[in-house]
Structures are given as structure tokens and as C-alpha cells.
Design a protein around this motif. Structure first.
Motif: not given
Length: 123
Positions: A42-71
């Protein structure tokens, strides 16, 4: 609730990852939340746009982490995704019924006001 349809798709390649996800947005104590039950992110923010941006960052970090750790393969299986093998390029998200069965927080979200939308991510 029978009219809800969940679709999700993740494609990996040496060039990156493309994902089509269905997201749910809702308000919790005045904070906008964007939630992806298929990845339990999930992502969150004071507006829906902030929440979408937050989610996008969380998603990218999660996938990048999993790829780097081969998990990534194990993480997707843990979340109920249909993965044929570690080198599979087309991966399908769990069905709505499966998500509802094992995710109490998601069931609670659907009891209140929410919006759903599909989006594509590429990293």
C-alpha cells in the motif's frame, strides 16, 4: 460482491518488469490509501495523487528488492500468484476469491467505501 473482478499480471524480462494491477483506494482517518491485495502493498498520502505516487514508489522498491535478493519467485508464490517456473515471463495474480479467503484486511476494505482502478507499472 459478485460483480468484483480481479485481474493482475506481471511480466519480467532482462529489460525490466511490467505489471498490470488492480488497486483499491479508500480513506482511513482522513488519509488516502492505495492498496494492492495481490501483493499486500500500500501507499498513502494527503490526496489520492499522493497515495498513488507513494504506492508506485513502494511497488518499485519491493520488486527491485526481490529481484536483487533473487526472491521474486518465492514472494509471488507466497502471495498466491500462478507462477509456472522461475523463468516464466507471464505470471498471473491470485483470483479475487483466493484473496478474500486469506486476507482479512482486504475483506474489511471491501465492507466500506472504496474505489478500484487498474494501472500499469514498468520498472
Amino acid at each position: 460482491m459478485a460483480d468484483l473482478i480481479f485481474t493482475g499480471e506481471l511480466k519480467t524480462s532482462k529489460a525490466g518488469v511490467k505489471a498490470k494491477l488492480e488497486l483499491y483506494s479508500f480513506l482511513d482517518d482522513g488519509v488516502h490509501i492505495v492498496y494492492c491485495p495481490a501483493l499486500d502493498l500500500s501507499g498513502y498520502g494527503n490526496s489520492i495523487d499522493e497515495a498513488k505516487k507513494s504506492f508506485s514508489e513502494v511497488f518499485e522498491q519491493h520488486i527491485t528488492y526481490c529481484i536483487n535478493k533473487n526472491t521474486l519467485h518465492e514472494d509471488l508464490l507466497k502471495h498466491g500468484w500462478n507462477v509456472r517456473g522461475k523463468k516464466s515471463r507471464d505470471i498471473k495474480a491470485p483470483k479475487l476469491e483466493e484473496l478474500l479467503e486469506r486476507n482479512e484486511a482486504f475483506r474489511d476494505i471491501l465492507k466500506n467505501d472504496y474505489s478500484k482502478f487498474k494501472t500499469e507499472f514498468e520498472i
